[in-house]
Design an enzyme around this catalytic site. Structure first.
Site, PDB file in Angstrom:
ATOM      1  CB  CYS A 120     -21.024  35.906   3.157  1.00  0.00           C
ATOM      2  SG  CYS A 120     -20.748  36.945   1.720  1.00  0.00           S
ATOM      3  CB  CYS A 151     -23.772  37.167  -0.189  1.00  0.00           C
ATOM      4  SG  CYS A 151     -23.969  37.450   1.565  1.00  0.00           S
ATOM      5  CE  LYS A 185     -28.001  37.037  -3.157  1.00  0.00           C
ATOM      6  NZ  LYS A 185     -28.401  37.456  -1.838  1.00  0.00           N
ATOM      7  CE1 TYR A 236     -31.772  42.291   2.349  1.00  0.00           C
ATOM      8  CE2 TYR A 236     -32.964  42.059   4.422  1.00  0.00           C
ATOM      9  CZ  TYR A 236     -32.166  42.810   3.575  1.00  0.00           C
ATOM     10  OH  TYR A 236     -31.750  44.055   3.946  1.00  0.00           O
ATOM     11  CD  GLU A 250     -31.659  38.083  -1.980  1.00  0.00           C
ATOM     12  OE1 GLU A 250     -31.241  39.238  -1.913  1.00  0.00           O
ATOM     13  OE2 GLU A 250     -31.049  37.117  -1.476  1.00  0.00           O
ATOM     14  CG  HIS A 279     -30.148  62.173 -20.960  1.00  0.00           C
ATOM     15  ND1 HIS A 279     -31.379  61.808 -20.473  1.00  0.00           N
ATOM     16  CD2 HIS A 279     -30.283  62.267 -22.312  1.00  0.00           C
ATOM     17  CE1 HIS A 279     -32.220  61.704 -21.487  1.00  0.00           C
ATOM     18  NE2 HIS A 279     -31.585  61.962 -22.604  1.00  0.00           N
ATOM     19  CD  GLU A 317     -31.951  61.117 -17.359  1.00  0.00           C
ATOM     20  OE1 GLU A 317     -31.816  62.314 -17.613  1.00  0.00           O
ATOM     21  OE2 GLU A 317     -31.865  60.223 -18.234  1.00  0.00           O
TER      22      GLU A 317
HETATM   23  P1  NDP Z   1     -35.888  37.960   7.053  1.00  0.00           P
HETATM   24  O1  NDP Z   1     -35.851  38.450   8.442  1.00  0.00           O
HETATM   25  O2  NDP Z   1     -35.527  38.867   5.944  1.00  0.00           O
HETATM   26  O3  NDP Z   1     -37.329  37.390   6.730  1.00  0.00           O
HETATM   27  C1  NDP Z   1     -37.926  36.408   7.520  1.00  0.00           C
HETATM   28  C2  NDP Z   1     -39.334  36.206   7.038  1.00  0.00           C
HETATM   29  O4  NDP Z   1     -39.916  35.093   7.690  1.00  0.00           O
HETATM   30  C3  NDP Z   1     -40.215  37.420   7.328  1.00  0.00           C
HETATM   31  O5  NDP Z   1     -41.053  37.619   6.222  1.00  0.00           O
HETATM   32  C4  NDP Z   1     -40.983  36.958   8.553  1.00  0.00           C
HETATM   33  O6  NDP Z   1     -42.253  37.551   8.639  1.00  0.00           O
HETATM   34  C5  NDP Z   1     -41.149  35.482   8.272  1.00  0.00           C
HETATM   35  N1  NDP Z   1     -41.311  34.650   9.458  1.00  0.00           N
HETATM   36  C6  NDP Z   1     -40.513  34.585  10.549  1.00  0.00           C
HETATM   37  N2  NDP Z   1     -40.969  33.658  11.410  1.00  0.00           N
HETATM   38  C7  NDP Z   1     -42.079  33.117  10.854  1.00  0.00           C
HETATM   39  C8  NDP Z   1     -42.985  32.114  11.263  1.00  0.00           C
HETATM   40  N3  NDP Z   1     -42.848  31.467  12.409  1.00  0.00           N
HETATM   41  N4  NDP Z   1     -44.006  31.812  10.425  1.00  0.00           N
HETATM   42  C9  NDP Z   1     -44.169  32.451   9.254  1.00  0.00           C
HETATM   43  N5  NDP Z   1     -43.333  33.408   8.828  1.00  0.00           N
HETATM   44  C10 NDP Z   1     -42.295  33.743   9.614  1.00  0.00           C
HETATM   45  O7  NDP Z   1     -34.985  36.638   7.068  1.00  0.00           O
HETATM   46  P2  NDP Z   1     -34.376  35.737   5.905  1.00  0.00           P
HETATM   47  O8  NDP Z   1     -34.423  34.356   6.428  1.00  0.00           O
HETATM   48  O9  NDP Z   1     -35.012  36.040   4.612  1.00  0.00           O
HETATM   49  O10 NDP Z   1     -32.874  36.238   5.850  1.00  0.00           O
HETATM   50  C11 NDP Z   1     -32.084  36.243   7.049  1.00  0.00           C
HETATM   51  C12 NDP Z   1     -31.183  37.451   7.072  1.00  0.00           C
HETATM   52  O11 NDP Z   1     -30.150  37.275   6.130  1.00  0.00           O
HETATM   53  C13 NDP Z   1     -31.878  38.743   6.673  1.00  0.00           C
HETATM   54  O12 NDP Z   1     -32.408  39.406   7.784  1.00  0.00           O
HETATM   55  C14 NDP Z   1     -30.801  39.541   6.020  1.00  0.00           C
HETATM   56  O13 NDP Z   1     -30.249  40.416   6.951  1.00  0.00           O
HETATM   57  C15 NDP Z   1     -29.792  38.508   5.571  1.00  0.00           C
HETATM   58  N6  NDP Z   1     -29.806  38.394   4.094  1.00  0.00           N
HETATM   59  C16 NDP Z   1     -29.406  39.461   3.363  1.00  0.00           C
HETATM   60  C17 NDP Z   1     -29.420  39.412   1.998  1.00  0.00           C
HETATM   61  C18 NDP Z   1     -28.992  40.590   1.208  1.00  0.00           C
HETATM   62  O14 NDP Z   1     -28.340  41.471   1.754  1.00  0.00           O
HETATM   63  N7  NDP Z   1     -29.378  40.693  -0.066  1.00  0.00           N
HETATM   64  C19 NDP Z   1     -29.851  38.208   1.279  1.00  0.00           C
HETATM   65  C20 NDP Z   1     -30.286  37.154   2.152  1.00  0.00           C
HETATM   66  C21 NDP Z   1     -30.254  37.255   3.499  1.00  0.00           C
HETATM   67  P3  NDP Z   1     -42.474  39.032   9.236  1.00  0.00           P
HETATM   68  O15 NDP Z   1     -41.928  39.971   8.199  1.00  0.00           O
HETATM   69  O16 NDP Z   1     -43.943  39.116   9.356  1.00  0.00           O
HETATM   70  O17 NDP Z   1     -41.752  39.088  10.521  1.00  0.00           O
END
Ligand code: NDP
Length: 462
Positions: free
Chosen positions: A43, A48, A51, A180, A184, A439, A444
């Protein structure tokens, strides 16, 4: 003192580990915490916090453009990547210092080393080769980016870890993933002037979110100029003769970029941790299996945060750590509450969300009322920017309880925090209706949508 060197030995100095170590030490327990990299964890060090600083940096181009409609003339602008990196690093150093000082002030022993389990009560400190014992051990080692090892050329790709320290801003980037991190960073790089392409395997980005948020964000990102390819994956990455990267896709495209970033989820960081020596069981992704109180199958060993692959969010890891302290030291067994977690995606525009999506709710309840507003934010009237905000309330028709709220728009993350309290309190749509509007604000809309936009019955829109 018992026969052990420590009451609690924490492995991992991220959000969960630091909170547990600090609280336990503050209670007078003898605590050690080992961290092999930097205190603050994903984080603070490469997640976080940096980022969000990058998000701020990436928004200025639009601010400069928008100002014209309000009468401002902005002179020539330029962006310097090394300045952003240096300033970000200084802030991260400051925060890491705060984390360490908090631990020291509480009386925890800080160990700058990798630590590995050697038994149910023992840990090897790799830097010194010394083995120490503890009555309880907490594993809070987090996760790491999925390297997609089966992709030919994956070693040429970066993850979010490296994105925070690139020597130069790329001219073009291709980012894989639709979650995510992918969205982002796509917005961050695009905002900083990088030609950005997102490639996602599914039908629509942000698969775990409400469909209105998914479609709305997709459209907004494309409107800005981010190229989004759905139903497509990489087949191979290679370096071309000019030194640039070629990302070949399943649909036969060859995308040219200076960086290719993988954001395909994060894996628990359990490799080589000595779990087998201590007899700790893991699941199919390598995540540590725990009971409702974060205890592993080994009585003396607990785990919190991303390494348990429950909900990968900083506040969740902190909450799990605080519950553990109640369980271990306050004679108050407390199970973490993972229900109704508000969350924000720092895309541009942001998503703020709490509770069930329309699809999830329609599987759980017989009839829903959906309240939905899509509108142009006030600022856009003068800036001339073509953007839309979406607000959506999902209500269980039977008892009028609000079961989900989803917002796409400015400051949606800030709103999600407040809506988290509202839904936790169990508010109904009637509570929303009798709340006076503020407002002029965008929010709102949340208290002035008196009639449902539509109903969903037995999973069908009526
Ligand atoms: P996410 O789980 O959000 O997204 C992973 C993405 O990768 C999904 O779109 C998934 O597809 C895709 N994917 C997974 N495996 C493959 C593959 N083999 N080939 C192609 N596509 C694939 O993970 P992130 O890495 O973005 O983030 C990790 C975690 O970190 C998040 O789950 C979140 O909890 C946390 N995070 C939170 C943030 C916040 O609170 N703002 C910011 C950044 C991270 P599909 O959807 O089809 O499964």
């Amino acid at each position: 003192m018992t026969e052990f060197d420590f009451d609690l030995f924490v492995i991992g100095g991220g959000s969960g580990g630091v909170r547990a170590a600090r609280l336990a030490a503050g209670l007078g327990k003898k605590v050690a915490i080992a961290e092999e990299f930097r205190f603050g964890g994903t984080c603070v060090i490469r997640g976080c916090v940096p980022k969000k600083l990058f998000v701020y940096a990436s928004q200025f181009a639009e601010h400069f453009e928008d100002s014209h409609g309000f009468g401002w003339s902005v002179g020539e602008t330029s962006f310097d990547w090394p300045t952003l990196i240096a300033n970000k690093d200084r802030e991260i150093d400051r925060l890491e210092g705060l984390y360490k000082r908090g631990l020291e002030n509480a009386g925890a022993e800080i160990i700058a080393s990798r630590a590995e389990l050697t038994g149910p009560h023992s840990v090897l400190i790799k830097a010194t080769g010394v083995t120490v014992t503890a009555k309880h051990i907490l594993i809070a080692v987090g996760g790491r980016p999925n390297p997609h090892a089966s992709l030919p050329g994956h070693e040429l790709c970066i993850s979010s870890n490296e994105a925070f320290h690139l020597d130069a801003l790329p001219k073009a980037i291709v980012i894989a993933g639709g979650g995510y991190i992918a969205v982002e960073f796509a917005n961050i790089f695009h905002g900083l002037g990088v030609e950005t392409t997102l490639i996602y395997r599914g039908k629509e980005i942000m698969s775990r979110f409400d469909m209105d948020m998914r479609r709305g964000l997709h459209a907004a990102m494309e409107e800005k100029g981010i190229r989004i390819l759905c139903h497509e994956v990489f087949s191979k990455i290679e370096r071309g003769p000019d030194g640039r990267l070629l990302a070949h896709t399943s649909n036969g495209k060859a995308l040219v970029a200076d960086q290719v970033m993988l954001a395909l989820g994060r894996d628990p960081n359990t490799e080589g941790l000595g779990l087998d020596k201590a007899g700790v069981e893991t699941g199919h992704k390598g995540e540590i299996l725990i009971d409702d109180y974060s205890r592993t199958n080994v009585e003396s060993i607990y785990a919190v945060g991303d390494v348990t692959d429950r909900v990968q969010l900083t506040p969740v890891a902190i909450h799990e750590a605080m519950c553990l302290i109640d369980t271990l030291y306050h004679d108050r067994p407390t199970s973490p509450d993972h229900d109704l977690i508000a969350t924000a995606v720092f895309s541009q525009p942001e998503i703020g969300t709490i509770g069930l999506s329309e699809d999830e709710a329609s599987k759980r309840f017989d009839e829903l009322e959906i309240y939905r507003a899509e509108f142009r934010p006030m600022k856009a009237t003068l800036s001339g920017r073509n953007e839309k905000s979406i607000m959506k309330i999902v209500v269980n028709a039977e008892d009028r309880k609000v079961v989900g709220v989803h917002i796409l728009g400015h400051e949606a993350g800030e709103l999600a925090q407040i809506l988290g309290i509202v839904l936790k309190a169990g508010c109904t749509k009637d509570d929303f209706d009798r709340t006076m509007a503020v407002h002029p604000t965008a929010s709102e809309e949340l208290v002035t949508m008196y009639q449902p936009s539509y109903r969903v019955k037995g999973g069908e829109r009526v």
